[in-house]
Design an enzyme around this catalytic site. Sequence first.
Site, PDB file in Angstrom:
ATOM      1  CG  ASP A   1       2.749  21.321  27.233  1.00 37.39           C
ATOM      2  OD1 ASP A   1       3.449  22.342  27.086  1.00 37.39           O
ATOM      3  OD2 ASP A   1       1.540  21.275  26.941  1.00 37.39           O
TER       4      ASP A   1
ATOM      5  CE  LYS B   1       6.420  27.898  26.524  1.00 37.77           C
ATOM      6  NZ  LYS B   1       5.498  26.781  26.225  1.00 37.77           N
TER       7      LYS B   1
ATOM      8  CD  GLU C   1       5.178  24.530  23.111  1.00 44.01           C
ATOM      9  OE1 GLU C   1       4.430  25.269  22.440  1.00 44.01           O
ATOM     10  OE2 GLU C   1       5.677  24.889  24.194  1.00 44.01           O
TER      11      GLU C   1
ATOM     12  CG  ASP D   1      -0.274  25.529  20.491  1.00 45.98           C
ATOM     13  OD1 ASP D   1      -1.213  25.875  21.226  1.00 45.98           O
ATOM     14  OD2 ASP D   1       0.805  25.072  20.929  1.00 45.98           O
TER      15      ASP D   1
END
Length: 622
Positions: free
Chosen positions: A21, A83, A183, A205
């Site tokens: 992840d 990211k 994800e 999330d």
Amino acid sequence: MGFIELTVLNNTARQAAIGIDLGTTNSLGALWKDGRPIVLHPEGGNGYVPSAIYFGDDGSIVVGREARDRALIDPEHALFSIKRFMGRGLKDVAQDAKSVPCPLGENPNGVIEFEMRGKKYTPQELSALILLKVHDIACRTLGGHETTKVVITVPAYFDDAQRSATRDAARLAGLDVLRIVNEPTAASLAYGLDQKKQGTVAVFDLGGGTFDVSLLSIEEGVFRVLSTHGDTHLGGDDLDHLLVQAAMEDLSRTIPATTLRDRGFQQLLRLAAEKCKIELSTAPEAGMHVHLPEAALHWRRRFTREEFEQLAAPVIERAIDACRKALADAKLELTAIDEVVLVGGATRIPLVRRRVEEFFGRKPHTELNPDEVVALGAAVQAHVLTGGTRDILLMDVTPLSLGMETLGGAVAKVILRNSTIPCSATEGFTTYADNQTGIDFHVVQGERELARDCRTLGRFKLSGIPPLPAGMARVAVKFHIDANGLLTVSAKEEITGATARIEVTPMNGLTDGEVEGMLKESYVHARADFDASRLSNLKVEVGTMLRATEHGLREYKSALDKETVRDLDDSMASVRAALELSDVTALQKARDVFERATLPLAAVMMDNVAKRALTGKRLDEV
Ligand code: AMP
């Protein structure tokens, strides 16, 4: 763009693969062991690698926990949230660029570069360092069983460019990516929801800095992303910030503004706020402390959970709003949701759990650690891809249509939005000029009708087309989106077999907001777009008709009667006038009259072609 197809393998020669992840705040590796996925906890630690990088004055680069700690003392030489920059150009990251402590540039390919201590680094290179760190921890946990095989997760809203950048980061780290996985799908896998025959899952999330909600359908072990919504700047950090603001109000009375604004001090405040927030998830009351002996500062304040919830409520409501939008996009009622999965550290906040449960009307899954659930799911996927048994098939859809610019600037959509991938589609193209030996292709993404309003994914040229009259060459253009959502476009001229192809790995990507924006734009502009596209297509069509008629008249005028020739001349003049005016309706009318006027000429030409074809042939050969 999303993913994925998973083949069920049952071979025996198995090699371990790590699920990673790669997060905005933290990264984590997991592995399948003894019949289940486990997170790799080396040396009793929790296994998280903070996605942070620190550049030492001696040229050293440290990654993870140590980098985060050093950032406290020297924030000017530390980078976080890499990211957010993956697969983006500078113009996409204006907001995030503000929190970067170093100069940012772009290389000639449009890839962002961070300049630290005189050296330049791309987000791909920096992410590679984080991946290496996670991989290193995993291999140590594995007790020396080296494996370079990995499955990496990305948000469902990541586009081609962002996925490609992630893949490139892994390549730079010397890792072999078996799959890029979404994800939310990984989280569903971790909960074994793939075992359900049928259902709809909402994956909520809420991480440190980003929020997204994805709705997935499961059918006979097949996962499909129905919709995804979110906010790339919403998360636990916002809640820390609210506590920091409350603290600053207090502190501004006692300490100078310069200290308050100091990056190091801000970081200290932020950590104190986060600690307090986390404590409030389990305690009804918690203290926030700031201790700075050199400034003789010792500040503390208590917050009750109720006070915190009042501060946090508007932030959490933004996330719930996104859930509403995701449902509307997927055209689903609340009652259609069978399972709710919580992902991300901030979903431990009791108010978040309460609101999610109230909204969806069912208890969310919280059995697994919300920080680990994505990595665990990646490990499940890695297990299956290396020969483990779990019968699942995962799929995703393209978020935007993909197509090719046609002559005149319109777009021929080849793969439509929401097509399940992997998928392929082929469209025929031809030349527009006599003896044209090359075609320039412009690959675009978006819902608008004109290429200039869509996003350019790439351009390439097919050469080696034999010289032929306009419209005679046959070029098949194939779009293929693979299981990872990567697009390849290839063109083949059918007579000579000449080919050209382009792998679309654009330098930078779209934000999810942009995707949404592009979709909205296409609705707003639908009418105007339609007219513009119609006009452009008509212009091209009429242009070809005019050239063909002029050509025909040169050869066959003598075979036509005077009236036909006059009709043709008149209709050609009207068409040219309408072309000048760029008026769709007028051009359409003129084109229809012109077409009727060309019929006698077409008949003469056909006759002649037939005669030529028969020349020299015996009747029985015909
Ligand atoms: P992630 O990006 O998933 O690692 O989530 C990180 C975010 O979760 C950060 O904002 C953390 O402060 C927050 N977080 C982690 N644990 C807790 C907790 N027990 N209560 C509230 N927030 C938490």
